[in-house]
Design a protein around this motif. Structure first.
Motif, PDB file in Angstrom:
ATOM      1  N   PHE A 361       0.866  -1.168   0.000  1.00 46.80           N
ATOM      2  CA  PHE A 361       0.000   0.000   0.000  1.00 46.80           C
ATOM      3  C   PHE A 361       0.910   1.228   0.000  1.00 46.80           C
ATOM      4  N   THR A 362       0.826   2.032  -1.056  1.00 46.63           N
ATOM      5  CA  THR A 362       1.715   3.175  -1.209  1.00 46.63           C
ATOM      6  C   THR A 362       0.926   4.465  -1.006  1.00 46.63           C
ATOM      7  N   PHE A 363       1.527   5.412  -0.280  1.00 51.56           N
ATOM      8  CA  PHE A 363       0.843   6.648   0.052  1.00 51.56           C
ATOM      9  C   PHE A 363       1.778   7.842  -0.128  1.00 51.56           C
ATOM     10  N   ILE A 364       1.221   8.936  -0.598  1.00 48.48           N
ATOM     11  CA  ILE A 364       1.927  10.210  -0.555  1.00 48.48           C
ATOM     12  C   ILE A 364       1.753  10.790   0.842  1.00 48.48           C
ATOM     13  N   TYR A 365       2.831  11.256   1.438  1.00 49.64           N
ATOM     14  CA  TYR A 365       2.764  11.824   2.778  1.00 49.64           C
ATOM     15  C   TYR A 365       1.675  12.895   2.852  1.00 49.64           C
ATOM     16  N   SER A 366       0.853  12.789   3.907  1.00 53.62           N
ATOM     17  CA  SER A 366      -0.259  13.710   4.110  1.00 53.62           C
ATOM     18  C   SER A 366      -0.099  14.399   5.462  1.00 53.62           C
ATOM     19  N   PRO A 367       0.162  15.710   5.489  1.00 58.38           N
ATOM     20  CA  PRO A 367       0.340  16.401   6.775  1.00 58.38           C
ATOM     21  C   PRO A 367      -0.930  16.352   7.614  1.00 58.38           C
ATOM     22  N   ARG A 368      -0.795  15.994   8.873  1.00 58.07           N
ATOM     23  CA  ARG A 368      -1.924  15.983   9.795  1.00 58.07           C
ATOM     24  C   ARG A 368      -1.639  16.964  10.915  1.00 58.07           C
ATOM     25  N   ALA A 369      -2.504  17.929  11.086  1.00 57.08           N
ATOM     26  CA  ALA A 369      -2.327  18.939  12.132  1.00 57.08           C
ATOM     27  C   ALA A 369      -2.201  18.262  13.487  1.00 57.08           C
ATOM     28  N   GLY A 370      -1.227  18.721  14.264  1.00 58.31           N
ATOM     29  CA  GLY A 370      -1.019  18.137  15.585  1.00 58.31           C
ATOM     30  C   GLY A 370       0.093  17.120  15.634  1.00 58.31           C
ATOM     31  N   THR A 371       0.583  16.687  14.457  1.00 60.58           N
ATOM     32  CA  THR A 371       1.706  15.749  14.421  1.00 60.58           C
ATOM     33  C   THR A 371       3.003  16.530  14.194  1.00 60.58           C
ATOM     34  N   ARG A 372       4.112  15.957  14.620  1.00 59.22           N
ATOM     35  CA  ARG A 372       5.398  16.639  14.533  1.00 59.22           C
ATOM     36  C   ARG A 372       5.804  16.911  13.082  1.00 59.22           C
ATOM     37  N   ALA A 373       5.546  15.954  12.199  1.00 60.82           N
ATOM     38  CA  ALA A 373       5.984  16.094  10.805  1.00 60.82           C
ATOM     39  C   ALA A 373       5.270  17.224  10.077  1.00 60.82           C
ATOM     40  N   ALA A 374       4.065  17.567  10.524  1.00 62.46           N
ATOM     41  CA  ALA A 374       3.298  18.617   9.837  1.00 62.46           C
ATOM     42  C   ALA A 374       3.989  19.965   9.912  1.00 62.46           C
ATOM     43  N   ASP A 375       4.817  20.169  10.930  1.00 64.27           N
ATOM     44  CA  ASP A 375       5.501  21.450  11.107  1.00 64.27           C
ATOM     45  C   ASP A 375       6.957  21.425  10.648  1.00 64.27           C
ATOM     46  N   MET A 376       7.374  20.320  10.031  1.00 62.14           N
ATOM     47  CA  MET A 376       8.768  20.208   9.598  1.00 62.14           C
ATOM     48  C   MET A 376       9.034  21.033   8.343  1.00 62.14           C
ATOM     49  N   ASP A 377      10.267  21.486   8.214  1.00 61.11           N
ATOM     50  CA  ASP A 377      10.696  22.135   6.979  1.00 61.11           C
ATOM     51  C   ASP A 377      10.848  21.077   5.884  1.00 61.11           C
ATOM     52  N   GLY A 378      10.882  21.541   4.653  1.00 66.14           N
ATOM     53  CA  GLY A 378      11.163  20.637   3.539  1.00 66.14           C
ATOM     54  C   GLY A 378       9.959  19.856   3.057  1.00 66.14           C
ATOM     55  N   GLN A 379       8.752  20.429   3.169  1.00 65.40           N
ATOM     56  CA  GLN A 379       7.563  19.758   2.628  1.00 65.40           C
ATOM     57  C   GLN A 379       7.757  19.584   1.120  1.00 65.40           C
ATOM     58  N   ILE A 380       7.484  18.399   0.629  1.00 65.07           N
ATOM     59  CA  ILE A 380       7.795  18.038  -0.762  1.00 65.07           C
ATOM     60  C   ILE A 380       6.683  18.518  -1.699  1.00 65.07           C
TER      61      ILE A 380
END
Length: 467
Positions: A361-380
């Motif tokens: 199952f392959t997914f494109i990263y989806s930012p979710r508010a409240g998670t650490r990755a959502a606020d990271m630099d370098g969004q693709i």
């Protein structure tokens, strides 16, 4: 610190809730028909079976469609942004229908509702929704419905604390021969991209005695296959002092004698030698394992907080293949995680080739508010993620074709589930490797396990002849 006992909801509370269900059923002004719309994973599907069990006890019958139902409930998912948007889009669709049928009732529940601020958003933006609640108070569903009916006012209740484990709720299973058994709730892993720990809460294991007794009852009812559910089944029992480990639970369930046992989802960091040994020597545990790797690069895995490396994951795969040579492995993969370079993406491609999954199952990263990755630099950028996922899908398709070629002329055990959607003369079901197999058969075989010789393969299915 481990608890000394399972966090089980007091039995008298469930008795009280079932009394409310009967009170609801006695009301003349109650809805007569219902329709449940489910989004998301198997956990959500099983929650919907519990909702249906309660709805039937509340005196309703299932409608043919949501358009004709007196009451429609959306059991939502929020693991990815598109799942949330799809759920809310369908909820809004009912707004116009309700204008022509004002007596119709609408409810929204599930993971989406458990997100911070979602209750207030429902009250503000969706005034046609009558009842809304989260994952932690599903057992209070009848009480919330009764309150809405009595007051003719909207009822929104989202409990932030995960609370206790409800037992003995009514369940209307979607299949008489396949059944879900939830063995634990919540997740402690806090992967940087994942909202699940925030909406499902921390890990809470059910008592093993309850699980084993449920399995025995299902066997007595004629169930042929059970699926054990948890956000991370491998950590079952670690939160309760003296409870069985997941491997020990599996061994006990194997002795119950149900013909097939499956489980998901497994976290790679918790795949123990003991678990692999139990799978290898069991009589009923299927040789199919969903083992989400998510990425093939160690820097990304560390940023994701996955707590294993590419090398340790491949070591587990090697041991699984050595102990269980015919095991079917599937996985989840994320592309476009913040900061992912082209070289790091290629590490995922090379890992997929090295492991040789039956499917992924392959997914494109989806930012979710409240998670650490959502606020990271370098969004693709979307176009980069899209290109990468198309390449990854192409690689996996070729590997699936090669893997399925190995099944040619083999005889598989198929649990017949339904008439094939493409050919009414064909039956369809899952084999021991969790692959859909189509073969000439009759509807009378639904619910039976039959032997099928594999003769050809499609992109995601196998075809064969009964032997």
């Amino acid at each position: 610190m481990k608890r000394t006992q399972v966090l089980e909801l007091p039995a008298e509370e469930i008795v009280h809730q079932r009394e409310i269900m009967r009170e609801f059923a006695s009301r003349e002004d109650r809805p007569r028909t219902y329709f449940v719309v489910t989004y998301g994973c198997q956990m959500n599907a099983h929650d919907s079976e519990k909702l249906e069990g309660m709805l039937l006890e509340m005196g309703m019958t299932k409608a043919q469609s949501r358009e004709t139902a007196d009451f429609v409930i959306f059991n939502t998912c929020c693991i990815r942004d598109n799942a949330e948007r799809r759920a809310l889009g369908n909820v809004v669709w009912l707004k116009e229908l309700k204008k022509t049928r004002p007596e119709m009732m609408v409810a929204v529940c599930g993971c989406m509702m458990q997100q911070p601020g979602m209750g207030e958003r429902i009250l503000r933006q969706y005034p046609f929704v009558d009842v809304a609640f989260g994952t932690h108070n599903l057992y209070r569903f009848a009480q919330l419905m009764l309150q809405a009916l009595q007051t003719r006012r909207r009822v929104v209740e989202v409990i932030e604390e995960e609370g206790s484990i409800p037992e003995a709720l009514p369940v209307h299973r979607s299949s008489p021969y396949h059944a879900y058994i939830t063995i634990m709730y919540g997740c402690n892993n806090f992967c940087s991209y994942c909202i699940v720990p925030y909406v499902r809460g921390r890990e809470r294991s059910r008592a093993s005695a309850r699980i084993i007794e449920e399995a025995r009852q299902l066997k007595a009812e004629g169930v042929r296959e059970i699926m054990l559910l948890g956000q991370n089944v491998n950590s079952y029992g670690l939160d309760v002092e003296g409870e069985l480990s997941f491997a020990q639970l599996l061994e006990s369930l194997d002795q119950v004698g149900i013909e097939r046992i499956r489980f998901m989802t497994s976290h790679p960091k918790d795949i123990s030698d003991e678990l692999i040994d139990v799978m290898a020597r069991s009589s009923h545990i299927c040789h199919a394992l969903h083992l989400p790797v998510q990425h093939g690069n160690n820097r990304i895995l560390q940023s994701m907080n996955r707590r294993y490396t590419r090398e340790s994951y491949l070591d587990r795969v090697a041991l699984l293949r050595r102990k269980i040579p015919d095991i079917s492995l599937t996985t989840d993969l994320i592309v476009g995680y913040p900061g992912e370079t082209e070289e790091e993406f290629e590490d995922t491609c090379s890992l997929v080739r090295e492991v040789g999954y039956d499917s992924a199952f392959t997914f494109i990263y989806s930012p979710r508010a409240g998670t650490r990755a959502a606020d990271m630099d370098g969004q693709i950028p979307a176009e980069v993620s899209s290109r990468r996922i198309q390449k990854l899908i192409g690689i996996q398709k070729e590997i699936t074709r090669e893997r399925y070629a190995r099944y040619m002329d083999g005889v598989h055990s198929v649990l017949v589930e339904e008439i094939s959607k493409r050919d009414e003369n064909q039956m369809a079901g899952k084999d021991e490797y969790n692959i859909t197999v189509n073969f000439p058969g009759t509807p009378e075989q639904i619910g039976q396990i039959v032997r099928v010789k594999i003769t050809s393969a499609g992109e995601s299915t196998l075809r064969g002849e009964q032997v």
